[in-house]
Design a protein around this motif. Structure first.
Motif, mmCIF file in Angstrom:
data_model
loop_
_atom_site.group_PDB
_atom_site.id
_atom_site.type_symbol
_atom_site.label_atom_id
_atom_site.label_comp_id
_atom_site.label_asym_id
_atom_site.label_seq_id
_atom_site.Cartn_x
_atom_site.Cartn_y
_atom_site.Cartn_z
ATOM 1 N N SER A 83 -10.772 -53.921 3.527
ATOM 2 C CA SER A 83 -11.157 -55.131 4.248
ATOM 3 C C SER A 83 -10.826 -56.350 3.406
ATOM 4 N N PHE A 84 -10.492 -57.422 4.083
ATOM 5 C CA PHE A 84 -10.048 -58.629 3.386
ATOM 6 C C PHE A 84 -10.474 -59.863 4.168
ATOM 7 N N THR A 85 -10.880 -60.901 3.448
ATOM 8 C CA THR A 85 -11.154 -62.207 4.036
ATOM 9 C C THR A 85 -10.503 -63.263 3.162
ATOM 10 N N GLY A 86 -9.735 -64.156 3.773
ATOM 11 C CA GLY A 86 -9.084 -65.191 2.983
ATOM 12 C C GLY A 86 -8.823 -66.448 3.784
ATOM 13 N N ASN A 87 -8.746 -67.573 3.086
ATOM 14 C CA ASN A 87 -8.430 -68.868 3.674
ATOM 15 C C ASN A 87 -7.156 -69.405 3.043
ATOM 16 N N TRP A 88 -6.350 -70.100 3.832
ATOM 17 C CA TRP A 88 -5.175 -70.738 3.257
ATOM 18 C C TRP A 88 -4.792 -71.956 4.085
ATOM 19 N N VAL A 89 -4.134 -72.904 3.430
ATOM 20 C CA VAL A 89 -3.585 -74.070 4.115
ATOM 21 C C VAL A 89 -2.187 -73.684 4.560
ATOM 22 N N PHE A 90 -1.951 -73.695 5.870
ATOM 23 C CA PHE A 90 -0.700 -73.156 6.377
ATOM 24 C C PHE A 90 0.319 -74.251 6.676
ATOM 25 N N SER A 91 1.574 -73.857 6.553
ATOM 26 C CA SER A 91 2.696 -74.617 7.083
ATOM 27 C C SER A 91 3.204 -73.839 8.276
ATOM 28 N N LEU A 92 3.407 -74.495 9.395
ATOM 29 C CA LEU A 92 3.764 -73.792 10.621
ATOM 30 C C LEU A 92 4.990 -72.903 10.410
ATOM 31 N N GLY A 93 4.841 -71.645 10.824
ATOM 32 C CA GLY A 93 5.940 -70.699 10.763
ATOM 33 C C GLY A 93 6.143 -70.024 9.429
ATOM 34 N N LYS A 94 5.401 -70.407 8.408
ATOM 35 C CA LYS A 94 5.593 -69.832 7.076
ATOM 36 C C LYS A 94 4.586 -68.716 6.828
ATOM 37 N N TRP A 95 5.079 -67.561 6.395
ATOM 38 C CA TRP A 95 4.213 -66.417 6.122
ATOM 39 C C TRP A 95 3.395 -66.650 4.863
ATOM 40 N N LYS A 96 2.160 -66.214 4.902
ATOM 41 C CA LYS A 96 1.287 -66.157 3.732
ATOM 42 C C LYS A 96 0.929 -64.696 3.516
ATOM 43 N N THR A 97 1.133 -64.176 2.325
ATOM 44 C CA THR A 97 0.859 -62.767 2.055
ATOM 45 C C THR A 97 -0.323 -62.638 1.103
ATOM 46 N N PHE A 98 -1.136 -61.618 1.357
ATOM 47 C CA PHE A 98 -2.312 -61.334 0.545
ATOM 48 C C PHE A 98 -2.282 -59.857 0.152
ATOM 49 N N ARG A 99 -2.388 -59.577 -1.121
ATOM 50 C CA ARG A 99 -2.519 -58.188 -1.558
ATOM 51 C C ARG A 99 -3.989 -57.816 -1.433
ATOM 52 N N THR A 100 -4.272 -56.777 -0.662
ATOM 53 C CA THR A 100 -5.663 -56.464 -0.334
ATOM 54 C C THR A 100 -6.186 -55.207 -1.023
ATOM 55 N N GLY A 101 -5.327 -54.482 -1.728
ATOM 56 C CA GLY A 101 -5.752 -53.254 -2.397
ATOM 57 C C GLY A 101 -4.573 -52.315 -2.548
ATOM 58 N N THR A 102 -4.859 -51.029 -2.721
ATOM 59 C CA THR A 102 -3.801 -50.029 -2.846
ATOM 60 C C THR A 102 -4.144 -48.819 -1.983
ATOM 61 N N ASP A 103 -3.099 -48.056 -1.627
ATOM 62 C CA ASP A 103 -3.351 -46.804 -0.918
ATOM 63 C C ASP A 103 -3.655 -45.714 -1.939
ATOM 64 N N SER A 104 -3.834 -44.476 -1.484
ATOM 65 C CA SER A 104 -4.233 -43.406 -2.379
ATOM 66 C C SER A 104 -3.158 -43.047 -3.392
ATOM 67 N N ALA A 105 -1.921 -43.459 -3.138
ATOM 68 C CA ALA A 105 -0.835 -43.209 -4.080
ATOM 69 C C ALA A 105 -0.631 -44.375 -5.045
ATOM 70 N N GLY A 106 -1.469 -45.405 -4.912
ATOM 71 C CA GLY A 106 -1.372 -46.556 -5.799
ATOM 72 C C GLY A 106 -0.404 -47.623 -5.357
ATOM 73 N N ASN A 107 0.143 -47.507 -4.147
ATOM 74 C CA ASN A 107 1.058 -48.522 -3.631
ATOM 75 C C ASN A 107 0.270 -49.719 -3.099
ATOM 76 N N PRO A 108 0.748 -50.940 -3.322
ATOM 77 C CA PRO A 108 0.019 -52.121 -2.852
ATOM 78 C C PRO A 108 -0.056 -52.186 -1.331
ATOM 79 N N VAL A 109 -1.238 -52.541 -0.822
ATOM 80 C CA VAL A 109 -1.433 -52.807 0.598
ATOM 81 C C VAL A 109 -1.444 -54.323 0.773
#
Length: 200
Positions: free
Chosen positions: A162-188
């Motif tokens: 689970s993740f909660t975050g705030n950001w100031v956006f620019s229209l059309g621009k992606w914002k990425t958040f790393r929220t944890g890892t899966d069981s193999a240690g890969n970033p989610v």
């Protein structure tokens, strides 16, 4: 495979997107580069009491630890948002019986992303629950437990971040958040962007 993308109105309408019909989820590369599929409304757009309609696009994916490997899309959803209104979105796929008691608590039958998004001026607030599908590491762990003669049969359990975050956006621009890892240690990763909605 089909995914359910919910668009909020004053009621709720649902649209099913099927990759077999030529509508595929956004790729992780698109999210990272700021590109993506154009929002496809069903002609029944919401009307906001005040202010303009925004569109929120949300992706959840697992970044493979091998640099050459493609990211694994977990879920992709979009929803129309009125300013200051918290709006829910969902892209969940359920495999097998959805009842946890039937699956002995095995949440691995679900995969995808759901949550809510709220736009206030140029700030967006995102809540996301990512249901990570089972992978080889989950089954390998159970195989080891079964080989060690533990009581009962090991059933791999799904993982939810689970993740909660705030950001100031620019229209059309992606914002990425790393929220944890899966069981193999890969970033989610959860990616989100805000677009202008349809204009009547």
């Amino acid at each position: 495979m089909c995914s359910l993308s919910t668009r909020a109105r004053f009621g709720v309408s649902a649209v099913v997107f099927c990759s077999g019909l030529g509508v595929a989820p956004l790729s992780a590369a698109f999210a990272a580069s700021g590109e993506g599929a154009v929002y496809q409304g069903n002609g029944d757009s919401i009307r906001c009491p005040s202010g303009i309609v925004r569109i929120a696009e949300i992706q959840a994916f697992v970044q493979n630890s091998r640099s050459q490997a493609e990211s694994q899309i977990i879920g992709s959803a979009s929803t129309e948002v009125c300013s200051d209104n918290e709006t829910k979105y969902i892209d969940i796929v359920t495999h097998g019986a959805p009842d946890d008691s039937v699956n002995t608590g095995q949440l691995g039958q679900r995969s995808g992303v759901d949550g809510s998004v709220q736009v206030h001026g140029r700030t967006a607030r995102l809540n996301a629950n990512v249901y990570i599908p089972l992978n080889d590491a989950d089954y390998t762990q159970c195989s080891r437990q079964d080989d060690n003669g533990q009581d009962g049969t090991c059933k791999p359990h799904g993982q939810v971040v689970s993740f909660t975050g705030n950001w100031v956006f620019s229209l059309g621009k992606w914002k990425t958040f790393r929220t944890g890892t899966d069981s193999a240690g890969n970033p989610v990763v959860v990616a989100a962007r805000i677009l202008n909605g349809p204009v009547e």
